[in-house]
Write an enzyme that holds these catalytic residues in place. Sequence first.
Site, mmCIF file in Angstrom:
data_model
loop_
_atom_site.group_PDB
_atom_site.id
_atom_site.type_symbol
_atom_site.label_atom_id
_atom_site.label_comp_id
_atom_site.label_asym_id
_atom_site.label_seq_id
_atom_site.Cartn_x
_atom_site.Cartn_y
_atom_site.Cartn_z
ATOM 1 N N ASP A 1 5.854 -1.772 -4.124
ATOM 2 C CA ASP A 1 4.733 -2.544 -3.581
ATOM 3 C C ASP A 1 4.657 -3.931 -4.253
ATOM 4 O OD1 ASP A 1 2.435 -2.848 -2.024
ATOM 5 O OD2 ASP A 1 1.113 -1.933 -3.513
ATOM 6 N N ASN B 1 -1.873 1.064 3.273
ATOM 7 C CA ASN B 1 -1.744 1.201 1.819
ATOM 8 C C ASN B 1 -3.063 1.630 1.202
ATOM 9 O OD1 ASN B 1 0.756 0.116 2.218
ATOM 10 N ND2 ASN B 1 0.410 -1.738 1.030
ATOM 11 N N ALA C 1 -4.627 2.479 -2.682
ATOM 12 C CA ALA C 1 -4.385 2.522 -4.133
ATOM 13 C C ALA C 1 -5.671 2.811 -4.912
ATOM 14 C CB ALA C 1 -3.774 1.199 -4.597
ATOM 15 N N THR C 2 -6.636 1.901 -4.826
ATOM 16 C CA THR C 2 -7.813 1.964 -5.709
ATOM 17 C C THR C 2 -8.564 3.293 -5.601
ATOM 18 O OG1 THR C 2 -8.028 -0.413 -5.431
ATOM 19 C CG2 THR C 2 -9.924 0.732 -6.357
HETATM 20 P P1 13P Z 1 -6.445 -0.794 -2.217
HETATM 21 O O1 13P Z 1 -6.300 -0.817 -3.711
HETATM 22 O O2 13P Z 1 -7.622 -1.582 -1.757
HETATM 23 O O3 13P Z 1 -6.431 0.583 -1.670
HETATM 24 O O4 13P Z 1 -5.190 -1.562 -1.624
HETATM 25 C C1 13P Z 1 -3.939 -0.984 -1.718
HETATM 26 C C2 13P Z 1 -2.861 -1.914 -1.317
HETATM 27 O O5 13P Z 1 -2.967 -2.642 -0.362
HETATM 28 C C3 13P Z 1 -1.621 -1.873 -2.098
HETATM 29 O O6 13P Z 1 -0.706 -2.833 -1.702
#
Ligand code: 13P
Length: 301
Positions: free
Chosen positions: A83, A231, A233-234
């Site tokens: 990423d 995507n 992540a957080t």
């Molecule tokens: P978030 O952290 O907002 O879920 O975004 C993830 C992302 O786009 C990783 O490239």
Amino acid sequence: MGHLVSSTTMLQTAREQQFGITAFNVHTLEMLQAVVEAAEEMESPLIIQTTVGTVHHLGPDYIVAAAQTAARRATVPIALHLDHCTDYELIVKCIRAGYTSVMIDASMYAYAENVQRTQEVVKVAAAAGVNVEAELGKVGGVEDDIIVDEHEATLAIPDECAAFVAATGVHTLAPAIGTAHGIYKGEPNIAFNRLREIGQRVQLPLVLHGGSGIPEEQVRRCVQLGMAKMNVATELRIAFSDAIRAVFASHAAENDPRKYMVPAKEAVKRLAQEKMKMAGCIGKAKEVQARTDHLKASLCY
Ligand code: 13P
């Protein structure tokens, strides 16, 4: 199932059939196992991804070994994606290690330089059959060391998107459309009309960054308009950390990592399944696999 697959075929299938495939950022073995178990139970194709920070933290060889083990044992297609990488050398290193998909993020440069840096990565990835994602416009928020202030975030321009795809030969495009990395203060302000225009001009799978906290209805609209990869992540990091904190809140002296890693893994798995449902990839593993097999067979004449 066998090997890690390139994300290209799975994402093309998703774009054509208007569903989204979830791509989860993982930082530990338990997070990786959690998203794999989630995909298996949901019969969903899966993209495991790591940030540059996690590549440095764990090492690309450890990450690839774990993802390859998952792919060998799993009954669903799995791709391993790098990423937001700005560094050509690290991209090459990850491809050599076995990543099957990479993102070159040169969105902080002027258009012409973004084109040139992306072209270089497309060239090196071609030999290995690796998918390349690039970004146009600037997605706001914080992702590892990449920090884009909300005032600096800019939307992708449809004409530029079409020209960029033609000039670079990139396989997937992440156009900034108003989503942001991290947790939103209110609801995200997604530029749907802009996305519609981009989706009409670019037939490639588009990538929705900033998947944490986007309401289901908005995710579905994005998918209908061309977003084929989402995507997240957080929210996964929060679920993982909250579950660990909850164990220590009631058992402050706990010193067996399995006692807090198991609930953390379960929390990530549950959340991953919710996100798969939102994106619409539940039950799509077989279709994606059939497309991948067909492609392989047609290349073996
Ligand atoms: P978030 O952290 O907002 O879920 O975004 C993830 C992302 O786009 C990783 O490239």
